[in-house]
Structure formats: C-alpha cells, structure tokens
Design a protein around this motif. Structure first.
Motif, short mmCIF file in Angstrom:
data_model
loop_
_atom_site.label_atom_id
_atom_site.label_comp_id
_atom_site.label_asym_id
_atom_site.label_seq_id
_atom_site.Cartn_x
_atom_site.Cartn_y
_atom_site.Cartn_z
N LEU A 154 0.82 -1.22 0.00
CA LEU A 154 0.00 0.00 0.00
C LEU A 154 0.85 1.26 0.00
N ARG A 155 1.98 1.21 0.67
CA ARG A 155 2.83 2.41 0.75
C ARG A 155 3.59 2.67 -0.54
N ASN A 156 4.07 1.61 -1.17
CA ASN A 156 5.02 1.81 -2.28
C ASN A 156 4.68 0.98 -3.52
N GLY A 157 3.42 0.57 -3.66
CA GLY A 157 3.08 -0.33 -4.75
C GLY A 157 2.34 0.29 -5.92
N ASP A 158 2.16 1.61 -5.93
CA ASP A 158 1.38 2.22 -7.02
C ASP A 158 2.01 1.99 -8.39
N ALA A 159 3.32 2.05 -8.47
CA ALA A 159 3.99 1.84 -9.76
C ALA A 159 3.83 0.40 -10.23
N ASP A 160 3.80 -0.54 -9.29
CA ASP A 160 3.60 -1.95 -9.65
C ASP A 160 2.21 -2.14 -10.25
N ILE A 161 1.22 -1.51 -9.63
CA ILE A 161 -0.15 -1.61 -10.14
C ILE A 161 -0.22 -1.08 -11.56
N GLU A 162 0.38 0.08 -11.79
CA GLU A 162 0.32 0.69 -13.13
C GLU A 162 1.01 -0.19 -14.16
N ARG A 163 2.14 -0.76 -13.81
CA ARG A 163 2.86 -1.63 -14.74
C ARG A 163 2.02 -2.85 -15.12
N MET A 164 1.42 -3.50 -14.13
CA MET A 164 0.61 -4.68 -14.41
C MET A 164 -0.68 -4.32 -15.15
N ARG A 165 -1.30 -3.20 -14.75
CA ARG A 165 -2.53 -2.78 -15.43
C ARG A 165 -2.27 -2.49 -16.90
N ASN A 166 -1.16 -1.85 -17.22
CA ASN A 166 -0.84 -1.57 -18.62
C ASN A 166 -0.65 -2.86 -19.41
N SER A 167 -0.04 -3.85 -18.79
CA SER A 167 0.15 -5.12 -19.47
C SER A 167 -1.19 -5.82 -19.69
N TYR A 168 -2.05 -5.83 -18.68
CA TYR A 168 -3.38 -6.42 -18.84
C TYR A 168 -4.16 -5.71 -19.94
N ASP A 169 -4.05 -4.40 -19.99
CA ASP A 169 -4.79 -3.64 -21.00
C ASP A 169 -4.34 -4.02 -22.40
N GLU A 170 -3.05 -4.20 -22.59
CA GLU A 170 -2.53 -4.65 -23.89
C GLU A 170 -3.11 -6.01 -24.26
N ARG A 171 -3.13 -6.92 -23.30
CA ARG A 171 -3.67 -8.26 -23.56
C ARG A 171 -5.18 -8.20 -23.83
N ARG A 172 -5.86 -7.35 -23.08
CA ARG A 172 -7.31 -7.20 -23.24
C ARG A 172 -7.65 -6.79 -24.67
N ARG A 173 -6.99 -5.75 -25.15
CA ARG A 173 -7.28 -5.26 -26.49
C ARG A 173 -6.92 -6.29 -27.56
N PHE A 174 -5.82 -6.98 -27.36
CA PHE A 174 -5.41 -8.04 -28.29
C PHE A 174 -6.44 -9.16 -28.33
N LEU A 175 -6.87 -9.61 -27.16
CA LEU A 175 -7.78 -10.75 -27.09
C LEU A 175 -9.14 -10.43 -27.70
N VAL A 176 -9.68 -9.27 -27.37
CA VAL A 176 -10.98 -8.87 -27.94
C VAL A 176 -10.89 -8.80 -29.46
N ALA A 177 -9.82 -8.20 -29.98
CA ALA A 177 -9.65 -8.09 -31.44
C ALA A 177 -9.56 -9.45 -32.10
N GLU A 178 -8.80 -10.36 -31.49
CA GLU A 178 -8.63 -11.69 -32.08
C GLU A 178 -9.93 -12.49 -32.04
N LEU A 179 -10.67 -12.39 -30.96
CA LEU A 179 -11.95 -13.10 -30.88
C LEU A 179 -12.93 -12.59 -31.94
N ARG A 180 -12.93 -11.30 -32.15
CA ARG A 180 -13.82 -10.73 -33.17
C ARG A 180 -13.40 -11.16 -34.57
#
Length: 391
Positions: free
Chosen positions: A279-305
């Motif tokens: 909680l004290r020092n993890g904000d950058a970790d969250i952003e890094r993982m969220r950006n990676s998930y977002d990339e996968r999300r957009r890829f997966l939706v596009a491929e399924l379509r």
C-alpha cells in the motif's frame, strides 16, 4: 448411523470452475485460460517486506482486526484513491482474502429469509455464502446489450419487501463489466429509497481501463449503507498471501469482527507486513501490471472478433466474456469439446449463474505467448465447428 451432514451444505453445488482445472492438471500439453490469478510474481519489495518480518521474528498473532499499521494504510489508500474516510480502529478489519470478508459480511447482516440481490453473471461465492448465512439469493440477470451493467429497471424489478442487501460486483468477474459514476448514482438513489444495504466487492478496482474506478460508497448517503470489500490478490499479484479487508459502519463491522474472532482469529501476520509495503510503495507496480493487462485485453478482444465471435468490450478485471450462441451448443458442451479436442480450458458462463448460458469466460491473466498459443487452438476449434454447421 444417521446422516452426519448438513442438508444446507449438501444442497450446494461445488464451484463450476474447479472441475475443468482438475482435468487440466492431469492432461499433458493442456492450456488453461480459466484461472483468475495474475501471472506476475508478487513485486520483490513486497516479498522482501514479508521476508524481513519473518527474519525479525514477527510470527505472533496480530489483533483480531489486523495490524493497526496496516489498517491505517488501508484507510490512507481509500482516502487518496476514492475520497472516502474511514476510522482505522472502528470501521476497518483485515480478513483472509476478500472471500472471507464477503462471508462474514453476509453472516453479520442476514436473518433467515432476508433476500440478497445478486447481479449475475458474477463471482461464484455470492450465492452459496448467502445460503450458508440463512439468506435467500435473488438473481438479477444482466444482459450483454447493457454491457452487463446493473440497470435501475432491473434492480427495481427484483426488489421485494424482503430485500435487504444488494451485492455490487464491479468491476465484474466474469464479464469484465464496469459501472461508471452516472450508473452508480442511479442505483444509489434506489438503494436509499428502498432502504437497502450494499456489499461492494471492489477487488478488481485497480484494473479499470476506461476511467478511474468509482466506489459506490463514495456517493452521498451511501457510506453508512455500504460494506466495502477489497484485497491484495489482483492488484498486487498476492493471491497466495490470502489477504483482504472490509470497511463498514461501526455497527456492522463490530458484528463482522465477532464472527472473524471465533472463526479465524486473525489474518496471516507475514502477509499483513507485506501488505503494508504494498500500500505504501506499490502504485507503480499496479500501473505496470494494469498496462500489461490492458494490452492483452485489447489483443484478445480483437482476435476473438476476427474469429467471428461476438464479444462486447470489457473495461475491467482481466476477463472477456464472448458469446458462443452462434455455434448452437450450450456453454458446458462448448467447454467440454474444446478441452477434449484442443486441450484448451476456458470456463462455461453458467459457472457464474444461469444467465451466463451461451457465454464463456476467458482470462487474460496470462502472458501474450500463452494467449497466442491458446487462440490458435480456439481458432482451429471454431473453424471446425463452423465447417460442421455448413455440412
């Protein structure tokens, strides 16, 4: 010998998710896109804080509510991220994952026959935990045309004089649906008017890709009606640490804590020290993982379509929920054939409620390499199904 088992528990079906994973674990070369678990390691500085606590011999019980230091950090986090102010002593408790918080909240709030309104498809624990607490689950079927959001019309149609608690499972597992501020404001108006209480499960709040997550507890008149539940599993990749928390009005939290005292004692001490660091020092970790998930999300939706699979765009969590209705088979049949013929496991939508029929849950909490390999198998399978239809 008389039956030693409770009729209540024997009447509850096991999780619809687990059986596929049990099969996959014994199948060579199988791929699973079914587990809702980050593929990232817990950030090193968080692990190091847990290790350091062990090296210092901090292996004792904490207070039942959890480390005071951690409860203060939870309160700090909610204030800076959602603008909500809680008392760390009287309104905050640390639990064994968000799942325990859901369970104790329902047990603290329900009398036999009280109805719990559960938007579905949603997390598998809500219905059985309601039953185990003596309540009556009332499913609110959500629809793809609404992007699986809870609408005021659907909520009003399911409220009765026995309705007491509304579960708000957003961002949603399994659909990836979110509720934006204007959506929540309409729901909040009904909640106040009908004198309902809310359990807001916000475990995926940091995995929101369209806009910053808004907690319904932050809206006027809602904090006193809301049990806010969150945890560390998804945002910080800490599933195995088994740590969550609940914030609620003192009146409710005191009773939740009583159940926690008798059933659990306290959450794991090592995990709590690690969570302070997260909680004290993890904000950058969250952003890094969220950006990676977002990339996968957009890829997966596009491929399924591209495969011709209807798939609304999910803006939360790490799941997509494509429709398989055009193939003319049930979700269970689709999942079983896919696993048998291509050794690929995804979860039938019916594991999350009857209204999930015709849909599948696919998790993108996996590497791009695994996703691409899995999509090759899914593409072969859907092409074969289409060819069968055309014969």
């Amino acid at each position: 010998m008389r039956n030693p088992l409770s009729k209540t528990i024997t009447g509850i079906q096991p999780s619809g998710i687990r059986k596929f994973f049990d099969i996959v674990s014994e199948m060579d070369d199988a791929i699973s896109l079914g587990v809702g678990e980050p593929d990232f390691d817990t950030p090193w500085h968080v692990r190091e804080a847990g290790i350091h606590s062990l090296e210092k011999g901090r292996t004792f019980y904490t207070s039942n509510s959890g480390l005071k230091e951690l409860r203060q950090e939870v309160v700090n986090y909610l204030e800076r991220s959602q603008g909500i102010t809680y008392d760390p002593i009287k309104e905050t408790m640390i639990t064994v994952g968000g799942s325990e918080a859901i369970d104790v909240a329902l047990r603290a709030m329900l009398d036999p026959g009280d109805e719990v309104l559960i938007p579905q498809p949603s997390y598998v624990s809500y219905v059985p935990c309601t039953i185990l607490a003596g309540g009556t689950p009332v499913s609110i079927p959500l629809e793809e045309k609404d992007e699986f959001r809870l609408t005021p019309e659907k909520l009003l149609a399911h409220i009765t004089p026995k309705s007491k608690v509304l579960i708000m499972p957003f961002p949603n597992n399994p659909t990836g649906a979110i509720m934006e501020r204007e959506d929540l404001e309409k729901i909040a108006e009904i909640v106040r008017e009908k004198d309902l209480f809310i359990i807001s499960d916000e475990i995926y709040c940091e995995l929101s890709y369209k806009e910053k997550h808004v907690s319904i507890a932050s809206l006027p008149g809602m904090q006193e009606r809301c049990v806010l539940i969150n945890g560390f599993s998804k945002a910080y990749a800490m599933t195995g640490w088994r740590l969550g928390y609940a914030c609620a009005p003192q009146l409710i939290l005191q009773q939740m804590l009583k159940i926690h005292q008798f059933a659990i004692m306290c959450a794991p001490t090592t995990s709590q020290y690690a969570a302070v660091e997260a909680l004290r020092n993890g904000d950058a970790d969250i952003e890094r993982m969220r950006n990676s998930y977002d990339e996968r999300r957009r890829f997966l939706v596009a491929e399924l379509r591209k495969m011709g699979m209807d798939c609304f765009e999910p803006y939360g969590a790490f799941y997509v929920f494509p429709s398989i209705k055009r193939f003319g088979m049930t979700s269970e049949e689709f999942a079983n054939r896919l696993l048998r013929e291509e050794k690929l496991a995804i979860v039938p939508g019916t594991a999350f409620g009857d209204c999930g029929e015709g849909f599948m849950r696919i998790s993108y909490a996996y590497s791009m390499r695994d996703l691409k390999k899995a999509l090759d198998r899914l593409r072969r399978f859907t092409e074969r199904l289409q060819a069968e239809k055309n014969v």
